[in-house]
Design a protein around this motif. Structure first.
Motif, PDB file in Angstrom:
ATOM      1  N   LEU A 123      48.449  70.469 -51.054  1.00  0.00           N
ATOM      2  CA  LEU A 123      47.755  71.748 -51.028  1.00  0.00           C
ATOM      3  C   LEU A 123      46.627  71.668 -50.010  1.00  0.00           C
ATOM      4  N   PHE A 124      46.514  72.693 -49.186  1.00  0.00           N
ATOM      5  CA  PHE A 124      45.458  72.769 -48.185  1.00  0.00           C
ATOM      6  C   PHE A 124      44.492  73.878 -48.593  1.00  0.00           C
ATOM      7  N   ALA A 133      47.670  79.949 -58.374  1.00  0.00           N
ATOM      8  CA  ALA A 133      49.038  80.158 -57.886  1.00  0.00           C
ATOM      9  C   ALA A 133      49.514  78.953 -57.085  1.00  0.00           C
ATOM     10  N   GLY A 134      48.661  78.454 -56.195  1.00  0.00           N
ATOM     11  CA  GLY A 134      49.030  77.270 -55.419  1.00  0.00           C
ATOM     12  C   GLY A 134      49.238  76.056 -56.297  1.00  0.00           C
ATOM     13  N   ILE A 152      45.243  67.411 -52.872  1.00  0.00           N
ATOM     14  CA  ILE A 152      44.564  68.563 -52.279  1.00  0.00           C
ATOM     15  C   ILE A 152      43.726  68.093 -51.095  1.00  0.00           C
ATOM     16  N   ARG A 153      43.911  68.726 -49.973  1.00  0.00           N
ATOM     17  CA  ARG A 153      43.099  68.448 -48.792  1.00  0.00           C
ATOM     18  C   ARG A 153      42.076  69.577 -48.641  1.00  0.00           C
ATOM     19  N   PHE A 154      40.823  69.254 -48.909  1.00  0.00           N
ATOM     20  CA  PHE A 154      39.770  70.255 -48.865  1.00  0.00           C
ATOM     21  C   PHE A 154      39.287  70.466 -47.429  1.00  0.00           C
ATOM     22  N   ASP A 155      38.527  71.557 -47.248  1.00  0.00           N
ATOM     23  CA  ASP A 155      37.977  71.905 -45.931  1.00  0.00           C
ATOM     24  C   ASP A 155      39.086  72.023 -44.887  1.00  0.00           C
ATOM     25  N   HIS A 156      40.213  72.555 -45.295  1.00  0.00           N
ATOM     26  CA  HIS A 156      41.343  72.802 -44.400  1.00  0.00           C
ATOM     27  C   HIS A 156      41.622  74.309 -44.379  1.00  0.00           C
TER      28      HIS A 156
END
Length: 426
Positions: A34-35, A16-17, A217-221
């Motif tokens: 995207l977080f 969805a994101g 995409i920013r991971f670990d957020h």
């Protein structure tokens, strides 16, 4: 700490994101981020590997027809499978749906079930799922099959559920079909789709890999606080980000705990929303034992409600000469009903009883949990959910996806939910 800023902030890098990000780029936004709380994208469509075996995070097969979805999914080479499923009950295998495939049962049992069907209530007297099932199938079939299965899959009694989610997911009963399937095993496929698609390589996630590759995409957020007045996000890693547009795919009950300005009535409604959690028990075999794409399990002492074979979906999911299964066990809420070791023991029992494998055939049994599986459609849920969604709109949160809309959405529907979350900005 000063805050960074983005035009469009999207919470969650599931389908969805990713759909929302795709649409935001299409309509001209340049700064779309995207977080994602986890270290990888895909959400429920992500996968994991064990000793050369790949497993999706629960069963996923595509029968999408929408052009917006197909133009993404069809970028990936795929295999097609007929939508044939089986059901296991007390040592017997029946084709799905069971009411139309009673042929393997003893004659006296078939007679009793058909007589019960003929005596079913003529009118639907009530608005709960149990009454709907008895009206459709009669007490005999309803009690023996769907009511029993409901307790396993929804972790809720059929009497507690509404009927709004059914759509075309349940085959309506027809006398001709029931009689035909009692006399012969050569019955037509009555599933709501005739063809299932699955990527040749990379697991189901491969269908959305083009979206992942195109996204920032920013991971670990993991978001902890949302200030809808100042339009400010605070993450567990200490980062703060301001936004112009906010899209959330977070489960509604979780989302409302992060916002300080939630009215008490909305908070109370959010607190009543229930979902199942999911235990995945993944099994690798040292030989090609599995032939079924997926099957349902009606035995009450076997904990799993259904299982599917990644190695049947695509040979790329298992080493050469091997095969695999993944079982799904559902619990109500986020607290597990069963200890990990009990799930493993019960899975071994299931494999033996169903005649699939012995202990010598098993290379490993892996267990892991997903905190959210399916939305529970308890009666009156929609009105309470809609009050939460209405509040989201008033504070500028565009909530989308299965748990953001709090709905029974397949992957294609979840994509469209995100894709359409920005419609008013076009």
């Amino acid at each position: 700490m000063s805050a960074d800023s983005v035009q469009v902030a999207i919470l969650g890098a599931g389908i969805a994101g990713l759909g929302a990000a795709h649409r935001a780029r299409q309509i001209g936004f340049q700064d779309v981020v995207l977080f994602e709380a986890r270290a990888s994208a895909g959400g429920l469509l992500d996968n994991f590997t064990i000793d050369g075996f790949r497993f999706d995070r629960a069963v996923h097969l595509s029968f999408a027809s929408e052009p917006e979805v197909r133009q993404i999914f069809d970028l990936t080479p795929y295999l097609t499978h007929p939508a044939d499923a089986n059901c296991h009950e007390d040592g017997r295998w029946l084709k799905h749906p069971v009411q139309n495939n009673l042929y393997p049962l003893p004659a006296e049992e078939k007679v009793a079930l058909i007589k019960s069907f003929l005596a079913r209530p003529a009118r639907l007297d009530g608005d709960n799922y149990e009454q709907w099932l008895r009206h459709q199938y009669g007490d005999g079939i309803a009690d023996r099959y769907p009511i029993r299965y409901t307790r396993k899959y929804w972790a809720t009694s059929a009497r507690e559920l509404s009927t709004t989610w059914i759509g075309n997911r349940m085959r309506r009963a027809e006398l001709d079909e029931i009689l035909y399937g009692a006399f012969t095993s050569e019955t037509p496929n009555h599933y709501y789709t005739k063809e299932m698609r699955y990527p040749k390589r990379g697991g189901f996630k491969a269908f959305i890999q083009p979206l992942i590759d195109a996204s920032d995409i920013r991971f670990d957020h993991r978001v902890e606080r949302i200030d809808t007045v100042r339009r400010l996000l605070t993450f567990a890693n200490g980062r703060r980000v301001s936004y112009d547009v906010l899209v959330s795919t977070l489960p509604l009950p979780l989302l409302t705990t992060m916002c300080a300005d939630v009215p008490e009535a909305v908070r109370e409604c959010s607190g009543t929303l229930r979902a199942t959690s999911l235990d995945l028990i993944s099994v690798g075999f040292n030989k090609p034992l599995v032939k079924d794409l997926w099957f349902y399990i009606y035995d009450e002492d076997l904990l799993a409600s259904r299982a599917y074979s990644p190695s049947v979906k695509s040979p790329d999911n298992a080493p050469t000469g091997c095969s695999s299964l993944q079982f799904e066990v559902y619990s109500r809420g986020t607290d597990p009903r069963h200890a990990s070791e009990d799930l493993v023991v019960n899975t071994r029992l299931a494999l033996r009883r169903m005649g699939i494998a012995s202990d010598d055939d098993i290379l490993f049994i892996d267990h892991r949990r997903l905190p959210y599986g399916n939305v529970i459609f308890d009666r009156g849920m929609e009105a309470r959910r809609d009050e939460v969604l209405a509040w989201c709109e008033t504070v500028g949160i565009r909530s989308c996806g299965r748990f953001g809309r709090w709905d029974y959405l397949w992957s294609n529907q979840s994509f469209l939910s995100g894709y359409r979350a920005l419609d008013d900005l076009t």
